[in-house]
Design a protein around this motif. Sequence first.
Motif, PDB file in Angstrom:
ATOM      1  N   PRO A  99      -0.705  -9.445  11.172  1.00  0.00           N
ATOM      2  CA  PRO A  99      -1.798  -8.616  11.669  1.00  0.00           C
ATOM      3  C   PRO A  99      -1.732  -7.146  11.260  1.00  0.00           C
ATOM      4  N   ALA A 100      -0.690  -6.712  10.551  1.00  0.00           N
ATOM      5  CA  ALA A 100      -0.630  -5.320  10.100  1.00  0.00           C
ATOM      6  C   ALA A 100      -1.738  -5.070   9.081  1.00  0.00           C
ATOM      7  N   ASP A 101      -2.287  -3.851   9.103  1.00  0.00           N
ATOM      8  CA  ASP A 101      -3.272  -3.467   8.097  1.00  0.00           C
ATOM      9  C   ASP A 101      -3.141  -1.970   7.817  1.00  0.00           C
ATOM     10  N   GLU A 102      -3.886  -1.503   6.817  1.00  0.00           N
ATOM     11  CA  GLU A 102      -3.779  -0.100   6.413  1.00  0.00           C
ATOM     12  C   GLU A 102      -4.088   0.846   7.566  1.00  0.00           C
ATOM     13  N   ILE A 141       5.740   9.851  -0.762  1.00  0.00           N
ATOM     14  CA  ILE A 141       4.962   8.617  -0.704  1.00  0.00           C
ATOM     15  C   ILE A 141       5.677   7.606   0.184  1.00  0.00           C
ATOM     16  N   VAL A 142       4.905   7.012   1.091  1.00  0.00           N
ATOM     17  CA  VAL A 142       5.390   5.929   1.944  1.00  0.00           C
ATOM     18  C   VAL A 142       4.780   4.640   1.404  1.00  0.00           C
ATOM     19  N   LYS A 198       0.850  -1.185   0.000  1.00  0.00           N
ATOM     20  CA  LYS A 198       0.000   0.000   0.000  1.00  0.00           C
ATOM     21  C   LYS A 198       0.886   1.235   0.000  1.00  0.00           C
ATOM     22  N   GLU A 199       0.458   2.247  -0.769  1.00  0.00           N
ATOM     23  CA  GLU A 199       1.159   3.530  -0.777  1.00  0.00           C
ATOM     24  C   GLU A 199       0.331   4.559  -0.021  1.00  0.00           C
ATOM     25  N   PHE A 200       1.010   5.331   0.813  1.00  0.00           N
ATOM     26  CA  PHE A 200       0.371   6.381   1.599  1.00  0.00           C
ATOM     27  C   PHE A 200       0.979   7.718   1.181  1.00  0.00           C
ATOM     28  N   GLN A 201       0.141   8.685   0.856  1.00  0.00           N
ATOM     29  CA  GLN A 201       0.596  10.036   0.507  1.00  0.00           C
ATOM     30  C   GLN A 201       0.771  10.814   1.809  1.00  0.00           C
ATOM     31  N   VAL A 202       2.003  11.256   2.072  1.00  0.00           N
ATOM     32  CA  VAL A 202       2.321  11.948   3.322  1.00  0.00           C
ATOM     33  C   VAL A 202       2.999  13.280   2.971  1.00  0.00           C
TER      34      VAL A 202
END
Length: 67
Positions: free
Chosen positions: A48-51, A40-41, A3-7
């Motif tokens: 058990p990790a999730d978004e 972008i991260v 997953k990519e996260f915009q930071v």
Amino acid sequence: MKKEFQVPGITCQHCVDKIEKFVGEIEGVNQINIDLNKKIVSVEFNPPADEKNISEAILDAGYEVNE
């Protein structure tokens, strides 16, 4: 999963190190790549990790996540 996260608040290597520390503490996170220029991260993870916990870890590190 990946997953990519915009930071948008990432501005320097200190930001990168801090986010890597917080996200890296989540069980199930396998790899973290941060593009400082694109802000972008990218995170590879398994349960058990999730978004949700990854977003919360970035917030806990002091950075806002744009969806």
